[in-house]
Design an enzyme around this catalytic site. Sequence first.
Site, PDB file in Angstrom:
ATOM      1  N   GLU A 185      42.209  37.283  44.424  1.00 53.32           N
ATOM      2  CA  GLU A 185      41.888  38.291  43.415  1.00 53.32           C
ATOM      3  C   GLU A 185      41.742  37.666  42.027  1.00 53.32           C
ATOM      4  OE1 GLU A 185      43.799  42.504  43.123  1.00 53.32           O
ATOM      5  OE2 GLU A 185      44.846  41.202  41.727  1.00 53.32           O
ATOM      6  N   SER A 186      42.482  36.603  41.771  1.00 46.51           N
ATOM      7  CA  SER A 186      42.433  35.966  40.455  1.00 46.51           C
ATOM      8  C   SER A 186      41.103  35.253  40.211  1.00 46.51           C
ATOM      9  CB  SER A 186      43.580  34.965  40.326  1.00 46.51           C
ATOM     10  OG  SER A 186      43.552  34.056  41.407  1.00 46.51           O
TER      11      SER A 186
END
Lengths: 308, 263
Positions: free
Chosen positions: B56-57
Amino acid sequence: MPGSRIPERLVTASEAVSVIPDGATVAIGGHTLRRHPMALVREIIRQRKRDLHLLGWNNGIDMDMLVGAGCARAVETSYVGMGPLGLARNLRRHVESGRVRTVDHSETTAIDMFRATALGVDFLPNRTPLGTDLMTYNDGLVEITSPFTGQTYAAVRGVEPDFVILHAHCADVHGNVQLDEANWGDNTVDPFIGRAGKHVIVSVEEVVSTDHIRANPRRTFLPREYVTAVVHAPFGAHPCCCDARYGYDQAELRRYQEAAGTAEGFEDYLADRVTSVADHWAYLDRVGVAGLLTAATAPSTIQGADAA
Amino acid sequence: MSDRISAGFTADEIMTVVTARHIADGDTVFIGTGLPMVAAYLAKATHAPGVALMFESGVLDPRPRSIAKAVGDPRLISTARRTSGMLDSLLMLHGGRVDLGVLGCAQIDRFGNVNTTAIGSYQRPSTRLPGSGGANDIASCARRHLIVARHSRRTFVERVDYLTTPGHLTGPGARERAGLPGGGPVGVVTDLCEFGFDPATREMVIATVHPGVTVDDVYAATGFDVGTAPDLHETPPPSAAELDILRTRIDPDGVYLKPNRNR
């Protein structure tokens, strides 16, 4: 530049927060336990703001602390939790007792409410919440049909928060705000939150010259056109981490989470760390140099602390 | 559980191995830290060397020498094919570029609909949970997704109190009618068994039961009536090679897979 009429926007946290009225909508940047504007959050608590509608896209200790301190009437975001440390305990108590209302989003609908306003439109289409209870309980998500294809979408209502509070690495006195590295981790969401607000308050680790800003233009994630006030607050995200500058203060986060287990424990924590402390500088004294340096340099033992 | 540990592997290990077997070579897999990440590393080390992990980062396809301890771990950034940010990783989901997502849950129903928001009534819940985070986005937009959960009647319920994350909604065609782009859940991996979804009804069916577990054990731990797949069989246990890779190469310090984390 001599004779320049560019306004200077450097103020204290106390001055910046003092203009937020009770009942305002306040959007908060950062991600779970990362780079939240905690110095500004603590100042809001110190000034006993009430009845705030808090907005964000992925939140943790920031919203939990404001809710626990009685500052909020509603929270609107995709997530409020303490990451690997567990549930947001103040939020739990206040929601379960009906004192705080929740408005739930997916991560992208939460981002789209800011992105719409940044684009100058009043909604954006999204598909993620279709068919779920996110639509049932959130008035800001309404089913619509594409005029082009007949495809069903959720319209995500744009929001224009009265105030946005963010934390970043540096800014000049005019409000040109930078992070050390562009496009790293969660850097890509805060710019949209910042572009949506009527007033944007940014706390920064360092105040730098405009020459410094101009030397690294790719790092500017909000130019002064969007920024109302700059607050100098080193370790302003503490006990959250601040990208590559410092890590989580694991001891402080665990202490907070333990304290937040009961209303009384949390009151004691607030008295010790927030309400009996004059300002952010006194807070830094209270945490102590050793505590801050430990946070800055300790290897992480909180597994998965960046995970949503 | 004790018999399965004596049989040579833990609940975490078999859940990881079964999850890994869902990952095909060449897949782009959207994961968080924890068991799903370990499963993706295992797949990469065994049958799916070309799997790309997407965090997600914004980290895409890292080649770390040792396992990351968090999504923002710098270990993930070295040698990645791309680093970007949250918005970019979520846009990869929206654009239909993610093959598989892996999620957890607090409640799940027969159609694979998941609740991570509130137990009880929404505005006055008995337990307020963290909310969707990225889970709704993943389950709505990934081409397929998998749910990993510990098995109990509290978790496997007739009806989720709040539908945070879409499974097959109300059954065949429901996702399409709602306008959801992704294909929906393809399986649920628990410490007792693995569920698939009946193609005709989109309801969960028991596909395999783990060694030492009976179908009755699964019925007893499931809060709704559940059928069995026509080819129901025992879950192939983790191989010696898979266990060796997990224990010596991927998670030698037991960071994610707890040796005695039983039900």
